[in-house]
Design a protein around this motif. Structure first.
Motif, PDB file in Angstrom:
ATOM      1  N   ALA A   1      -2.542  -3.734  -0.901  1.00 43.89           N
ATOM      2  CA  ALA A   1      -1.481  -4.375  -1.666  1.00 43.89           C
ATOM      3  C   ALA A   1      -0.130  -3.740  -1.336  1.00 43.89           C
ATOM      4  O   ALA A   1      -0.010  -2.518  -1.300  1.00 43.89           O
ATOM      5  CB  ALA A   1      -1.769  -4.253  -3.157  1.00 43.89           C
ATOM      6  N   ALA A   2       0.876  -4.575  -1.125  1.00 43.22           N
ATOM      7  CA  ALA A   2       2.211  -4.121  -0.710  1.00 43.22           C
ATOM      8  C   ALA A   2       3.153  -4.125  -1.909  1.00 43.22           C
ATOM      9  O   ALA A   2       3.319  -5.149  -2.575  1.00 43.22           O
ATOM     10  CB  ALA A   2       2.744  -5.023   0.391  1.00 43.22           C
TER      11      ALA A   2
ATOM     12  N   GLY B   1       0.240  -8.809   0.125  1.00 45.90           N
ATOM     13  CA  GLY B   1      -0.748  -7.878   0.653  1.00 45.90           C
ATOM     14  C   GLY B   1      -1.603  -8.501   1.724  1.00 45.90           C
ATOM     15  O   GLY B   1      -1.271  -9.566   2.280  1.00 45.90           O
ATOM     16  N   TRP B   2      -2.699  -7.856   1.975  1.00 40.70           N
ATOM     17  CA  TRP B   2      -3.568  -8.213   3.106  1.00 40.70           C
ATOM     18  C   TRP B   2      -5.015  -8.102   2.655  1.00 40.70           C
ATOM     19  O   TRP B   2      -5.420  -7.076   2.069  1.00 40.70           O
ATOM     20  CB  TRP B   2      -3.272  -7.251   4.253  1.00 40.70           C
ATOM     21  CG  TRP B   2      -4.012  -7.505   5.518  1.00 40.70           C
ATOM     22  CD1 TRP B   2      -3.897  -8.598   6.321  1.00 40.70           C
ATOM     23  CD2 TRP B   2      -4.962  -6.635   6.151  1.00 40.70           C
ATOM     24  NE1 TRP B   2      -4.711  -8.457   7.425  1.00 40.70           N
ATOM     25  CE2 TRP B   2      -5.376  -7.264   7.338  1.00 40.70           C
ATOM     26  CE3 TRP B   2      -5.483  -5.390   5.826  1.00 40.70           C
ATOM     27  CZ2 TRP B   2      -6.302  -6.689   8.205  1.00 40.70           C
ATOM     28  CZ3 TRP B   2      -6.405  -4.817   6.688  1.00 40.70           C
ATOM     29  CH2 TRP B   2      -6.804  -5.455   7.856  1.00 40.70           C
ATOM     30  N   LEU B   3      -5.788  -9.130   2.885  1.00 36.97           N
ATOM     31  CA  LEU B   3      -7.207  -9.146   2.522  1.00 36.97           C
ATOM     32  C   LEU B   3      -8.054  -9.051   3.773  1.00 36.97           C
ATOM     33  O   LEU B   3      -7.942  -9.888   4.675  1.00 36.97           O
ATOM     34  CB  LEU B   3      -7.545 -10.428   1.758  1.00 36.97           C
ATOM     35  CG  LEU B   3      -9.038 -10.682   1.485  1.00 36.97           C
ATOM     36  CD1 LEU B   3      -9.624  -9.584   0.608  1.00 36.97           C
ATOM     37  CD2 LEU B   3      -9.234 -12.058   0.846  1.00 36.97           C
TER      38      LEU B   3
ATOM     39  N   ASN C   1       0.195 -13.693  -0.623  1.00 33.93           N
ATOM     40  CA  ASN C   1       1.511 -13.608  -1.245  1.00 33.93           C
ATOM     41  C   ASN C   1       1.385 -12.901  -2.595  1.00 33.93           C
ATOM     42  O   ASN C   1       0.284 -12.537  -3.028  1.00 33.93           O
ATOM     43  CB  ASN C   1       2.152 -14.989  -1.376  1.00 33.93           C
ATOM     44  CG  ASN C   1       1.336 -15.942  -2.251  1.00 33.93           C
ATOM     45  OD1 ASN C   1       0.696 -15.530  -3.219  1.00 33.93           O
ATOM     46  ND2 ASN C   1       1.365 -17.230  -1.906  1.00 33.93           N
ATOM     47  N   GLY C   2       2.493 -12.712  -3.271  1.00 32.87           N
ATOM     48  CA  GLY C   2       2.472 -11.966  -4.516  1.00 32.87           C
ATOM     49  C   GLY C   2       1.598 -12.592  -5.580  1.00 32.87           C
ATOM     50  O   GLY C   2       0.875 -11.896  -6.307  1.00 32.87           O
ATOM     51  N   ALA C   3       1.658 -13.925  -5.683  1.00 35.74           N
ATOM     52  CA  ALA C   3       0.854 -14.611  -6.688  1.00 35.74           C
ATOM     53  C   ALA C   3      -0.637 -14.458  -6.397  1.00 35.74           C
ATOM     54  O   ALA C   3      -1.450 -14.297  -7.327  1.00 35.74           O
ATOM     55  CB  ALA C   3       1.243 -16.086  -6.743  1.00 35.74           C
TER      56      ALA C   3
END
Length: 428
Positions: A130-131, A174-176, A158-160
């Motif tokens: 998470a960024a 973030g990145w999954l 995205n943030g949501a």
């Protein structure tokens, strides 16, 4: 590390564990001696025993009392560095091999659980990085691009989407990485020990390796049991618990303490909104926090702690503050478990593989990815022991390089952690 009286790990050994230790009761001769009974040591012992080698494992404590049994149970593919950096740093051939190895590190864990039917609670629904700043989001975009180009099952969030998957507030995106997931790490340690012993390896716990020397073509390990173990090859799998057994090894690492807390089982409404799909999460802060849900619905939350061993429960308070910053709805939820373990950091944030003398191997430095990395590395160490080809190893053999002014450097890390934690708090 033996838990203190107020340190209560959440994890439990599997109820049907069939592991039985075998003390060293006379001088022994084996093909391979493994010093250290964590994930690296047990994975190596299991791989070697399956191939018909006689194996003796020597563990100074009881199984699971080091970081292998006390970590957060996050299973993460890849290394700290992105694939393009690894290719540039190590060259085309070595870099490509290392990227492929790291990409499959999580597979090594989950495939073993499935194929061997291990009694290990696990969820493979992915790992989220998470960024919390625009710069971290740019880094996530680049990481996503590089892994997608190599066919990995990853996606940018995205943030949501991060808020929906985590229930946490304050992330920009973030990145999954769907290759990742979670396990009960202590159960995994004991099940690896069971596989190793059933394959013929012998494990001595509460036994220290107190001396290591060369005798002709063999290595002789003196033990606290009073009897030596002679073998052609030795793997020192002590990582953050390394001492003076191998010259310079401990001083080539910076030991850190990873602290963790676990809440009481979350009430149904919070269980549905906090990590509803069971992903593991690490964030982009300078002092990373990481979290997951346990099988019984607790939030398990971890991060760096004080450099010294904790003295009382207040030494975990910084984690509770960080948890409430992300999950304000947890205000008033009881913290029922607190524990810690020691981990090792290398200056370049890469795992290191050393062979100070022929037949003596040492590996250290997991950088938060030890569950997958060390499970996957065991069979490759055995490949090298049996064949002698350095190409069998995903990482190059490097000399041990003690860190100059090691004790002062460790002190400086403690000061840096406090400073970075303050900066992270200011960023929200």
């Amino acid at each position: 590390m033996t838990p203190l009286h107020f340190s209560q790990p959440l994890w439990r050994r599997p109820p049907r564990a069939l592991f039985a230790g075998e003390p060293i009761s006379s001088p022994e001769r084996v093909d391979l001696t493994v010093i250290g009974g964590g994930l690296q040591g047990l994975s190596t012992a299991y791989a070697a025993a399956r191939r018909g080698l006689s194996v003796r494992v020597i563990e100074a404590r009881e199984l699971g009392e080091g970081a292998s049994g006390l970590n957060g149970g996050q299973v993460i593919a890849g290394l700290k560095q992105d694939p393009d950096w690894l290719m540039q740093h190590f060259g085309q051939a070595r870099g490509s091999a290392l990227v492929d190895f790291a990409a499959g590190a999580a597979d090594a864990v989950f495939d073993l659980i499935q194929t061997e039917g291990l009694d290990v609670e696990h969820v493979r629904s992915g790992w989220i990085q998470a960024a919390h700043t625009p710069a971290a989001l740019v880094a996530a975009e680049e990481r996503n691009r590089q892994w997608r180009a190599r066919g990995a099952d990853v996606m940018l969030l995205n943030g949501a989407e991060v808020a929906l998957l985590t229930g946490a507030s304050g992330y920009l995106g973030g990145w999954l990485d769907r290759r990742g997931g979670t396990i009960d790490p202590l159960a995994f340690v004991f099940e690896l020990a069971r596989l190793a012993t059933q394959s013929g390896a012998r494990i001595a716990t509460a036994t220290r390796a107190i001396g290591l020397r060369r005798e002709g073509a063999d290595w002789l390990v003196d033990t606290s049991a009073g009897y030596p173990v002679r073998s052609r090859s030795v793997v020192v799998a002590t990582n953050a618990y390394s001492d003076r057994l191998v010259a310079g090894l401990a001083r080539s690492l910076l030991p850190l303490h990873s602290f963790q807390i676990a809440t009481a089982p979350l009430p149904p409404d919070l269980r549905e909104t906090i990590l509803p799909h069971g992903q593991a999460v690490s964030d982009s802060r300078r002092i990373v926090v990481y979290y997951r849900k346990s099988p019984d619905g607790r939030l398990v939350f971890g991060g760096r702690g004080r450099m010294a061993e904790p003295k009382n429960e207040t030494d975990w308070d910084h984690l509770q503050r960080a948890m409430l910053r992300l999950f304000p709805a947890l205000e008033g939820v009881t913290i029922e478990h607190r524990w810690f373990g020691r981990v090792a950091m290398t200056p370049d944030q890469l795992p290191h593989v050393h062979e100070p003398e022929r037949g003596l191997l040492a590996v250290a430095g997991c950088q938060g990815r030890g569950v997958g990395l060390m499970t996957a590395l065991g069979p490759r160490l055995v490949d090298y022991i049996q064949g002698g080809d350095p190409a069998a190893l995903p990482l190059p053999l490097t000399p041990i390089r003690p860190i100059p002014f090691h004790s002062l450097r460790a002190l400086g890390v403690g000061v840096a952690i406090a400073w970075y934690r303050m900066l992270d708090g200011m960023e929200g």
